[in-house]
Design an enzyme around this catalytic site. Sequence first.
Site, mmCIF file in Angstrom:
data_model
loop_
_atom_site.group_PDB
_atom_site.id
_atom_site.type_symbol
_atom_site.label_atom_id
_atom_site.label_comp_id
_atom_site.label_asym_id
_atom_site.label_seq_id
_atom_site.Cartn_x
_atom_site.Cartn_y
_atom_site.Cartn_z
ATOM 1 N N LYS A 181 11.483 53.265 -31.153
ATOM 2 C CA LYS A 181 10.643 52.563 -32.120
ATOM 3 C C LYS A 181 9.231 53.126 -32.021
ATOM 4 C CE LYS A 181 7.981 49.114 -32.283
ATOM 5 N NZ LYS A 181 7.004 49.583 -33.317
ATOM 6 N N GLU A 255 3.992 52.186 -18.972
ATOM 7 C CA GLU A 255 2.777 52.992 -18.816
ATOM 8 C C GLU A 255 1.713 52.346 -19.684
ATOM 9 O OE1 GLU A 255 -0.197 55.005 -19.539
ATOM 10 O OE2 GLU A 255 1.099 56.344 -20.703
ATOM 11 N N CYS A 289 -5.161 57.167 -22.538
ATOM 12 C CA CYS A 289 -5.127 56.094 -21.542
ATOM 13 C C CYS A 289 -5.739 56.469 -20.207
ATOM 14 C CB CYS A 289 -3.691 55.623 -21.350
ATOM 15 S SG CYS A 289 -2.545 56.969 -20.971
ATOM 16 N N GLU A 386 -10.981 48.405 -21.151
ATOM 17 C CA GLU A 386 -10.617 49.680 -21.757
ATOM 18 C C GLU A 386 -11.110 49.700 -23.201
ATOM 19 O OE1 GLU A 386 -6.716 52.534 -21.903
ATOM 20 O OE2 GLU A 386 -6.418 50.419 -22.386
#
Length: 482
Positions: A181, A255, A289, A386
């Site tokens: 997906k 992750e 990331c 973040e």
Amino acid sequence: MTSRIERDALFIGGQWRAPDSAARIPVVSPLTEQEIGSFPASAATDVDTAVAAARTALRRPEWAGLSPIDRANAIRRFADELDKRAEQRATTVTAQNGMPIGLARFAEGAAPVQLLRYYADLAESTPIEEQRASQPMPGTTIVRREPVGVVAAIAPWNFPAVLSMFKIAPALAAGCTIVLKPSPETTLDSYVLAEAAIAARLPDGVINIVTGGPDIGQYLVAHPGVDKVAFTGSTAAGRHIGRVCGELLRPATLELGGKSAALILDDADIEQTVTGLATASLLNSGQTCYMSTRILVPRNQKSVYTDAITSMVAGLQVGDPMDEATFFGPLVSARQRDRVLSLIDQARSEGGTITTGGHAPEGVGYFVQPTVFADVDNTSTIARQEVFGPVLSIIAYDELDHAVALTNDSDYGLGGTVWTSDQDRGIDVARRVETGSFGVNTYNLDWGSPFGGVKASGLGRELGPEGLASYQQLKSIFLASP
């Protein structure tokens, strides 16, 4: 891209299949803010069909009956077909998420091909069974590696092609089947993946692709026909997936986010360090990331580094991501741009000093001017959350132990770097940092080594032999002594 891309089917069971939903999802260019295409939205029943196709393929001799050498050759055919389509896939990704084309040609075009070839070699060289001497009684045990089963692979929008392949390549090497997906922002490139799978003659149902947003992702994660979940995305979504998989006793590789630090030691070469920070801290407009976005500098060199980093950031080109000279393209969406601008405003209100950037430029496109904050406290919002945009925070430290403590004072632990003229000193620092990966005077992912995070940055590892092992389950067969 000069023409719209319209897709009307889903790739399930090796065939193009009409969706069970009439809904469509538009694709908006982050450069022009105009629609550049659309694709069908999957219904839950489409997910059911895809999982069933994957489960059927898992047991059929066309896939399950392949020897490791034959499976490796099938993966290599897939790599060859993707290689033929590398430029198409790279430009499609750039059109969808604004990734600079120079980066996309490697990360989204070449890298998925490299990963498939790496895991084809690993599939061929990794024994399915090994014999061990039994303990404590005399005898023999066969330890067998078997595919974990049907894998739900959920990929993000920032590096959609290569992060999909982080999951697909080892899953194929292990003999698993996959339901992918992709993110709704970057689904069009997955159709190129499907076309390559068809051309490579992968058995029907080995790879299936469903589309949609979080609702379809949640349905897939909890589906009773799924044996493992592999997810890359936000920590918040990862926590939800972890709860679901924990309740189901279903393995998951997660992750997640990061807030990594670049720790600059007092013996670092300033010019080389600042040049290296461009890619270690700002790759893909900061939408990566593992970026080292907290820049830790010796207090007595703070002004020198602030000036040098500000000059570097201000000198990198912002513009059309299809231009080879562009370093910063637009952010993926209006929502992402607004989120980054909101965090910049919050940091400003908390007393942060902006030395460059800090706003969205006038005109069309989801751009944010690359921004540097000086005099940041490690407890401030901009140092804790973040951002996922082109924003750096400069934090001063007093001595090395203080710097390591600041580096580790984070909810996250995904990446990080240290910059020094003494590599051994850098390695010593790397050993002290609480993180899943770390670079000394660089940061480059290695296909042959494990990648993943600690703390809020995730669970499990991708890449390397460890990545293959996460798609295998072990069986011990005990033999009676003769």
